[in-house]
Write a protein that holds these residues in place. Structure first.
Motif, PDB file in Angstrom:
ATOM      1  N   SER A   1       1.008  -0.635   0.158  1.00 52.57           N
ATOM      2  CA  SER A   1       0.607   0.000  -0.481  1.00 52.57           C
ATOM      3  C   SER A   1       0.905   1.480  -0.379  1.00 52.57           C
TER       4      SER A   1
ATOM      5  N   MET B   1       2.305   2.065  -3.114  1.00 59.72           N
ATOM      6  CA  MET B   1       1.333   1.908  -4.449  1.00 59.72           C
ATOM      7  C   MET B   1       0.925   3.593  -4.625  1.00 59.72           C
TER       8      MET B   1
ATOM      9  N   GLU C   1      -3.092   2.968 -13.040  1.00 61.17           N
ATOM     10  CA  GLU C   1      -3.507   1.891 -12.595  1.00 61.17           C
ATOM     11  C   GLU C   1      -3.550   0.636 -12.290  1.00 61.17           C
ATOM     12  N   PHE C   2      -4.240   0.261 -10.838  1.00 62.30           N
ATOM     13  CA  PHE C   2      -3.651  -1.151  -9.788  1.00 62.30           C
ATOM     14  C   PHE C   2      -5.332  -1.883 -10.382  1.00 62.30           C
TER      15      PHE C   2
ATOM     16  N   ALA D   1      -6.198   2.180  -3.531  1.00 63.53           N
ATOM     17  CA  ALA D   1      -6.408   1.717  -5.473  1.00 63.53           C
ATOM     18  C   ALA D   1      -8.076   1.949  -5.228  1.00 63.53           C
TER      19      ALA D   1
END
Length: 368
Positions: free
Chosen positions: A17, A20, A31-32, A44
């Protein structure tokens, strides 16, 4: 770019996380799609393909009993990656599953990045060949891992340890408020981190709590594992033994010292600057098997492995007894050992590279 991320455990969810978040700062159009948990979901804004709760099978027997489910999950993952066609696949630890997916992704020509190396230096060293064949970028978080991979002709990047980022981002804590919220008394706290599996926790708590008569001026607080129900801990709770669930970092930050079962928790405790005694005991058979499987490892705690010397005392097997626990704990609370260990923890943080593991990893991934 499109990123497909696989984290199969709670710690992987935390570190993925944060990665990200760093990727989004460098690639706002990112984009995840992911396998992970609630922390990755919050970044996300979408649900995982599979939650790590459905993936966590530990130990030979549990894996054997759930083999059909594991193979089904691997098939689902492969099909999903093929449909999504990501620009990069990011694998976070979890080697039994992730190395199979890495091999598949390479057949599709997808770039594979491995973030947080499996502990191949401890066991299953032969898996390095899979890393060499199927992984394009290896991002390691322990300084000695870079040399380990170099020995095997793999050019790994040491990015620092993501726990430093996670811990540095914690808000300040009010000790008195924490005690009031969790119905603790005014005494100073000795934290008990006995592990996460029922059999392990039972064995470790009985040993840890055997020191109570020697520390009557302190209260003992058990860090509850999310995998075990609150009711499980009630038999240990009394006027001077308490239980706190899902607040381990806060508990440690409010503690004078800690007794910690070996694992990642030993490093977390050190990075939170809490003096600790490392505790480990398993069945004699398991221990003897483990000694033969794990190669060339001098220590069981990550703290000592990273520093390559004993800076936290490890009480293993028969050494883990009441007398030794009392002696070591007194050194940390009352003796000269406390400041010496805190000074060593500062050197540990420096060796781990300070903050920025997530940003350094994201740089390598985004820039390609």
């Amino acid at each position: 770019m499109k990123y497909y991320i696989i984290a199969g455990e709670a710690s992987g969810d935390l570190h993925a996380s944060n990665l990200m978040k760093s990727i989004l700062r460098k690639d706002p159009e990112a984009e995840f799609r992911f396998w992970g948990g609630d922390l990755m979901t919050s970044v996300a804004g979408t649900e995982p393909v599979k939650h790590y709760r459905d993936l966590a099978f530990m130990g030979f027997l549990e894996v054997a009993k759930n083999l059909r489910t594991i193979l089904k999950n691997i098939k689902i993952c492969k099909n999903d990656i093929e449909l999504y066609q990501p620009d990069v696949l990011i694998l976070v630890d979890y080697p039994g599953f992730n190395l199979r997916i890495a091999e598949f992704a390479k057949t599709l020509g997808i770039k594979v990045v491995y973030y947080i190396s499996p502990q191949l230096w401890a066991w299953k060293e032969g898996r390095v060949e899979k890393i060499k064949n199927y992984v394009d970028e290896m991002l390691v978080i322990l300084p000695f891992e870079k040399e380990f991979y170099r020995k095997h002709q793999v050019d790994a990047h040491f990015v620092g340890h993501p726990l430093l980022d996670a811990i540095s981002d914690l808000p300040a804590i009010d000790v008195q408020k924490f005690k009031e919220e969790h119905h603790l008394n005014g005494k100073e706290i000795i934290a008990l981190l006995p592990g996460s599996r029922e059999q392990e926790v039972t064995k470790m708590l009985e040993l840890m709590l055997s020191v109570r008569p020697f520390f009557k001026d302190y209260q003992f607080v058990i860090a509850g594992a999310p995998s075990l129900p609150k009711e499980f801990y009630q038999k240990y709770v009394d006027d001077n033994v308490h239980f706190v669930s899902n607040k381990t970092y806060d508990l440690l930050r409010c503690s004078k010292a800690a007794l910690v079962t070996s694992g990642t928790a030993t490093l977390e405790t050190a990075l939170l600057n809490i003096p600790e005694v490392v505790c480990y005991r398993s069945s004699r058979i398991s221990y003897e098997i483990g000694k033969r499987v794990v190669k060339n490892i001098k220590y069981i705690s990550l703290v000592n492995l990273i520093m390559d010397r004993e800076i936290v005392t490890e009480l293993i097997q028969q050494q883990l007894n009441t007398d030794n626990l009392v002696r070591e704990l007194k050194l940390l609370i009352e003796g000269h050992g406390r400041q010496k260990m805190l000074d060593e923890f500062e050197l540990l943080r420096q060796k781990l590279g300070g903050r920025g593991a997530s940003d350094q990893a994201a740089d390598i991934i985004v820039k390609g």
